[in-house]
Design a protein around this motif. Structure first.
Motif, short mmCIF file in Angstrom:
data_model
loop_
_atom_site.label_atom_id
_atom_site.label_comp_id
_atom_site.label_asym_id
_atom_site.label_seq_id
_atom_site.Cartn_x
_atom_site.Cartn_y
_atom_site.Cartn_z
N TYR A 36 0.63 -1.26 0.00
CA TYR A 36 -0.20 -0.07 -0.18
C TYR A 36 0.87 1.31 -0.03
O TYR A 36 1.95 1.27 0.46
CB TYR A 36 -0.82 0.11 1.20
N LYS A 42 -3.16 11.48 4.33
CA LYS A 42 -4.08 10.64 3.45
C LYS A 42 -4.16 9.31 3.86
O LYS A 42 -3.37 8.77 4.60
CB LYS A 42 -3.54 10.83 2.17
N GLU A 43 -5.20 8.70 3.31
CA GLU A 43 -5.18 7.09 3.74
C GLU A 43 -4.57 6.13 2.84
O GLU A 43 -4.18 6.51 1.72
CB GLU A 43 -6.99 6.85 3.54
N PRO A 44 -4.17 5.12 3.28
CA PRO A 44 -3.47 4.04 2.61
C PRO A 44 -4.18 3.83 1.38
O PRO A 44 -5.47 3.57 1.25
CB PRO A 44 -3.28 2.92 3.25
N LEU A 99 -5.88 -8.57 7.58
CA LEU A 99 -4.88 -7.96 7.35
C LEU A 99 -3.75 -7.26 8.35
O LEU A 99 -4.30 -6.53 9.00
CB LEU A 99 -4.67 -7.06 6.13
N PHE A 101 -0.64 -4.73 9.05
CA PHE A 101 0.19 -3.83 8.27
C PHE A 101 1.60 -3.42 8.96
O PHE A 101 1.75 -3.23 10.06
CB PHE A 101 -0.51 -2.17 8.16
N GLY A 102 2.53 -3.49 8.09
CA GLY A 102 3.96 -3.11 8.65
C GLY A 102 3.92 -1.49 8.70
O GLY A 102 2.99 -0.84 8.48
N LYS A 103 4.94 -0.97 9.74
CA LYS A 103 5.00 0.50 10.02
C LYS A 103 5.07 1.45 8.91
O LYS A 103 5.08 2.62 9.14
CB LYS A 103 5.93 0.55 11.25
N ARG B 9 -13.91 14.51 9.05
CA ARG B 9 -12.66 14.56 8.82
C ARG B 9 -11.76 15.08 10.10
O ARG B 9 -10.73 14.23 10.28
CB ARG B 9 -12.35 15.79 7.74
N PHE B 33 -13.57 -2.78 9.05
CA PHE B 33 -12.45 -2.49 10.04
C PHE B 33 -12.33 -1.45 10.41
O PHE B 33 -12.54 -0.26 9.87
CB PHE B 33 -11.13 -3.03 9.32
N TYR B 35 -9.22 0.91 12.34
CA TYR B 35 -7.92 0.96 12.93
C TYR B 35 -7.62 2.47 13.27
O TYR B 35 -8.26 3.41 13.16
CB TYR B 35 -7.00 0.95 11.52
N GLN B 37 -4.15 5.04 13.73
CA GLN B 37 -2.74 5.14 13.26
C GLN B 37 -1.79 6.19 14.02
O GLN B 37 -2.54 7.10 14.13
CB GLN B 37 -2.69 5.55 11.61
N LEU B 41 3.95 3.80 15.48
CA LEU B 41 3.24 2.49 15.91
C LEU B 41 2.34 1.78 14.68
O LEU B 41 2.16 0.68 14.69
CB LEU B 41 2.23 2.75 16.83
N GLY B 42 2.31 2.55 13.54
CA GLY B 42 1.67 2.14 12.45
C GLY B 42 -0.03 2.14 12.44
O GLY B 42 -0.47 2.60 13.64
N LEU B 43 -0.44 1.41 11.81
CA LEU B 43 -2.05 0.92 11.70
C LEU B 43 -2.11 -0.29 12.68
O LEU B 43 -1.46 -1.24 12.64
CB LEU B 43 -2.25 0.32 10.55
N LEU B 45 -5.27 -2.56 14.48
CA LEU B 45 -6.71 -2.97 14.47
C LEU B 45 -7.19 -2.80 15.74
O LEU B 45 -6.96 -3.58 16.78
CB LEU B 45 -6.71 -4.43 13.72
N PHE B 48 -13.00 -5.17 14.04
CA PHE B 48 -13.74 -5.68 12.72
C PHE B 48 -14.94 -6.31 12.82
O PHE B 48 -15.39 -6.83 13.81
CB PHE B 48 -12.51 -6.34 11.99
N LEU B 90 -9.17 5.22 11.11
CA LEU B 90 -9.26 4.85 9.56
C LEU B 90 -10.37 3.59 9.73
O LEU B 90 -10.09 2.61 10.37
CB LEU B 90 -7.78 4.34 8.86
N TYR B 99 -8.00 -4.12 0.92
CA TYR B 99 -8.88 -3.04 1.56
C TYR B 99 -9.08 -1.80 0.75
O TYR B 99 -8.23 -1.31 -0.06
CB TYR B 99 -7.94 -2.87 2.96
N THR B 100 -10.09 -0.96 1.08
CA THR B 100 -10.29 -0.04 0.74
C THR B 100 -10.46 0.92 1.94
O THR B 100 -11.46 0.67 2.80
CB THR B 100 -11.46 0.54 -0.25
N PHE B 101 -9.70 2.13 2.18
CA PHE B 101 -9.81 2.85 3.22
C PHE B 101 -10.76 4.16 3.17
O PHE B 101 -10.66 4.81 1.93
CB PHE B 101 -8.49 3.45 3.76
N GLY B 102 -11.24 4.70 4.07
CA GLY B 102 -12.04 6.13 4.20
C GLY B 102 -10.90 6.85 4.26
O GLY B 102 -9.52 6.45 4.46
N SER B 103 -11.20 8.25 4.23
CA SER B 103 -10.13 9.25 4.34
C SER B 103 -9.47 9.73 5.69
O SER B 103 -8.79 10.39 5.96
CB SER B 103 -10.71 10.62 3.73
#
Lengths: 111, 110
Positions: A36, A42-44, A99, A101-103, B9, B33, B35, B37, B41-43, B45, B48, B90, B99-103
């Motif tokens: 991704y 913005k979103e991924p 899924l 996700f990596g960082k 937003r 799902f 998430y 962010q 730390l990244g995304l 979960l 879900f 997210l 996946y498709t994410f929202g904004s």
């Protein structure tokens, strides 16, 4: 080994350069993988899917090495617009729809 | 294209408030799902759902709950907002190719 682990970066490269990102995963049963792209604030968004040994889409090539549990993303002829964070994504715990996700690896392409 | 819409937003809420984050998808997907962010730390979960009224905890469900009364809508609820819940939230809807994410909703708890 963590479920997914990738180069933290950041990578700073000049326009036209070739850059590669690496990612390792722990679940040997995983079948499908994803890269991704996430722009700042913005979103991924899905960049590429990888189901077999690899996938190519224009300047982008994703490769999968199941024996080493290793995924890579190669970007050739980098453009300024390629600047973003690239996320390596793997199935979570054997699930078909969850899924992990990596960082992410931050790439900046400089003029 | 699949569209995933998050209702806000940006949100600023006070500590202790009950907060609702709404997410709607328009492609009849079963899996949705939530998430959060955070830098470094990244995304991660939170929760879900794989069907209407079905939900499962993700990796960090504490302090959150969810609701899925209709297939297209998946809501995240912060029962009593705390400052450590300040984050980007997210929502995603899944199909076999990913996946498709929202904004995203950037929530600040003060």
């Amino acid at each position: 080994r963590k479920e997914v682990e990738q180069d933290p970066g950041p990578f700073n490269v000049p326009e036209g350069a070739t850059v590669a990102f690496n990612c390792t995963y722990s679940n040997s049963a995983s079948q499908s993988f994803f890269w991704y792209r996430q722009d700042c604030r913005k979103e991924p968004k899905l960049l590429m899917s990888v189901y077999s040994s690899g996938n190519e889409d224009g300047r982008f090539t994703a490769q999968l090495n199941r024996a080493s549990q290793y995924i890579s993303l190669l970007i050739r002829d980098s453009k300024l617009s390629d600047s973003a964070t690239y996320l390596c994504v793997v199935p979570s715990g054997g699930s078909n729809y969850k899924l992990t996700f990596g960082k992410g690896t931050l790439l900046t392409v400089n003029p | 294209d699949v569209k995933v819409t998050q209702s806000s937003r940006y949100l600023v809420k006070r500590t202790g408030e009950k907060v609702f984050l709404e997410c709607v998808q328009d492609m009849d997907h079963e899996n949705m799902f939530w998430y959060r962010q955070d830098p470094g730390l990244g995304l991660r979960l939170i929760y879900f759902s794989y069907d209407v009224k079905m939900k499962e905890k993700g990796d960090i469900p504490e302090g959150y709950s969810v609701s899925r009364e209709k297939k297209e809508r998946f809501s995240l609820i912060l029962e009593s907002a705390s400052t450590n819940q300040t984050s980007m939230y997210l929502c995603a809807s899944s199909e076999p190719r990913g996946y498709t994410f929202g904004s995203g909703t950037r929530l600040t708890v003060v």
